[in-house]
Design an enzyme around this catalytic site. Structure first.
Site, PDB file in Angstrom:
ATOM      1  N   SER A 127      21.529   3.915  15.990  1.00 31.77           N
ATOM      2  CA  SER A 127      21.976   2.589  15.571  1.00 31.77           C
ATOM      3  C   SER A 127      21.147   2.063  14.401  1.00 31.77           C
ATOM      4  CB  SER A 127      21.884   1.597  16.740  1.00 31.77           C
ATOM      5  OG  SER A 127      22.763   1.959  17.779  1.00 31.77           O
ATOM      6  N   GLN A 170      32.724  13.781  23.949  1.00 30.45           N
ATOM      7  CA  GLN A 170      31.878  13.395  22.821  1.00 30.45           C
ATOM      8  C   GLN A 170      31.845  14.486  21.767  1.00 30.45           C
ATOM      9  OE1 GLN A 170      28.079  11.506  23.628  1.00 30.45           O
ATOM     10  NE2 GLN A 170      27.128  12.571  21.928  1.00 30.45           N
ATOM     11  N   ALA A 177      27.232  11.722  17.868  1.00 31.51           N
ATOM     12  CA  ALA A 177      26.376  10.571  18.196  1.00 31.51           C
ATOM     13  C   ALA A 177      25.768   9.988  16.926  1.00 31.51           C
ATOM     14  CB  ALA A 177      25.273  10.993  19.163  1.00 31.51           C
ATOM     15  N   THR A 178      25.259   8.772  17.049  1.00 30.38           N
ATOM     16  CA  THR A 178      24.582   8.108  15.943  1.00 30.38           C
ATOM     17  C   THR A 178      23.298   7.457  16.440  1.00 30.38           C
ATOM     18  OG1 THR A 178      25.715   6.004  16.295  1.00 30.38           O
ATOM     19  CG2 THR A 178      26.766   7.560  14.777  1.00 30.38           C
ATOM     20  N   THR A 226      30.989   8.294  27.049  1.00 28.18           N
ATOM     21  CA  THR A 226      31.939   9.233  27.620  1.00 28.18           C
ATOM     22  C   THR A 226      31.204  10.467  28.118  1.00 28.18           C
ATOM     23  OG1 THR A 226      33.960  10.480  27.137  1.00 28.18           O
ATOM     24  CG2 THR A 226      32.357  10.298  25.366  1.00 28.18           C
ATOM     25  N   ASP A 231      20.322  11.596  28.153  1.00 27.41           N
ATOM     26  CA  ASP A 231      21.434  11.920  27.271  1.00 27.41           C
ATOM     27  C   ASP A 231      22.116  13.163  27.826  1.00 27.41           C
ATOM     28  OD1 ASP A 231      21.975  10.979  24.066  1.00 27.41           O
ATOM     29  OD2 ASP A 231      22.966  12.814  24.758  1.00 27.41           O
ATOM     30  N   GLY A 282      24.574   9.663  31.718  1.00 27.56           N
ATOM     31  CA  GLY A 282      23.943   8.346  31.764  1.00 27.56           C
ATOM     32  C   GLY A 282      24.770   7.298  32.471  1.00 27.56           C
TER      33      GLY A 282
END
Length: 334
Positions: A167, A330, A164-165, A325, A217, A251
């Protein structure tokens, strides 16, 4: 554009790709780095250019994956500098015109700072943040408490682990802008793919008093990290009072326990708009999410539901996001 000219136009060649505008807006820091690298490469390529050919390898602006660049035939004019082929001159002019039409996003790469306040001030002065209310809220939530590693106040996305990141700040500012009219005191907000909790905390600034923000999450470690970050940022009271609810879950299915929501934000690209999220949108509400395949053409869309329940969609801009996904897929990216 000037750097690309010096480097015999490899960067402008890359701009011909349909996703290039989105890539430049989404990853302005990498765009600037690519331009600088192209300029540096030109000085070591002059011998090859005497024959009129230039070969270069460029870095794809998204995800850092390699992308080849086709050799470009040039002619020499003046003091020996290569002339730019007409099609690249046209592309350069079109790109410059597009940048002039979106000055805030084009200036994003210049907005990084050494502190949270400096970052926000730069985003505001460069037109990336359009409203002082948004700027003030971003100053109250220190991004440094939500970045795992790397330069916290750089206007670029940062990895947070687990595939994950978080933004780039200019994208968070844009999301506040498109959801601003729905982020009112007493509103209910769902943040899908809440990650380390930064945007969830920003949403909470707008809906108090009386509002609720749900951050969801599917990676338990990220949910726990977001709780720790709230505590580190002095926001434990929001969790204790249930003004912010941080949960582990898929989610894509939303969080029906606290639905309906006046605003829903999704931080990863879905192949299509999830019906469950539309169903959990309150009449008069707005859903903002990126839509498109992983690594393909993606669009940031606004999905609005009117008072009668009628749903309409509109495209806001091209973007590049990690895919929405399941947890298993992920983690394979990590």
């Amino acid at each position: 554009i000037a750097a690309a000219h010096l480097a015999r136009a490899p960067l402008l060649h890359a701009l011909m790709h349909p996703a290039s505008t989105a890539l430049l807006c989404r990853y302005p820091q990498r765009a600037a780095a690519a331009a600088a690298a192209a300029s540096a490469a030109s000085s070591s390529s002059r011998a090859a250019n005497k024959k009129g050919w230039f070969r270069s390898s460029a870095r794809c602006l998204a995800q850092g994956t390699p992308s080849s660049v086709t050799p470009v035939r040039t002619s020499r004019v003046g003091l020996g500098a290569p002339s730019l082929p007409r099609r690249f001159v046209f592309i350069a002019a079109a790109t410059a015109a597009a940048a002039a039409l979106i000055p805030g996003r084009a200036m994003a790469w210049r907005s990084s700072g050494d502190t949270n306040d400096e970052l926000v001030d730069n985003l505001f002065s460069n037109g990336v943040i359009s409203n002082k209310v948004y700027a003030d809220s971003m100053k109250r939530v220190d991004r440094g408490n939500y970045v795992v590693k790397g330069p916290a106040y750089q206007d670029s996305p940062q990895p947070i682990g687990y595939g994950a990141t978080i933004s780039a700040p200019h994208m968070h500012a844009h999301c506040l802008d498109v959801l601003g009219d729905w982020l009112k005191p007493g509103a209910r907000v769902l943040d899908v793919g809440s990650g380390t909790g930064y945007l969830t905390a920003l949403f909470a600034e707008f809906v108090k008093p009386g509002g609720v923000v749900v951050g969801i999450d599917h990676i338990p470690e990220l949910v726990q990290m977001s709780r720790d970050n709230f505590k580190k940022d002095g926001r434990q009271r929001l969790l204790d009072s249930m003004e912010v609810v941080l949960v582990t879950g898929d989610g894509r299915l939303g969080y029906p326990q606290l639905a309906p929501y006046d605003a829903i934000h999704v931080g990863a690209a879905a192949p299509a708009v999830p019906q469950a999220l539309v169903d959990q949108l309150a009449p008069g509400g707005r859903l903002v999410l990126p839509v498109g395949p992983d690594g393909g053409h993606q669009e940031l869309r606004a999905v609005d539901k009117d008072a009668r329940g009628r749903v309409t969609e509109r495209v806001l801009m091209g973007v590049i996001y990690v895919p929405l996904t399941d947890a298993k897929h992920q983690l394979t990216r990590w």
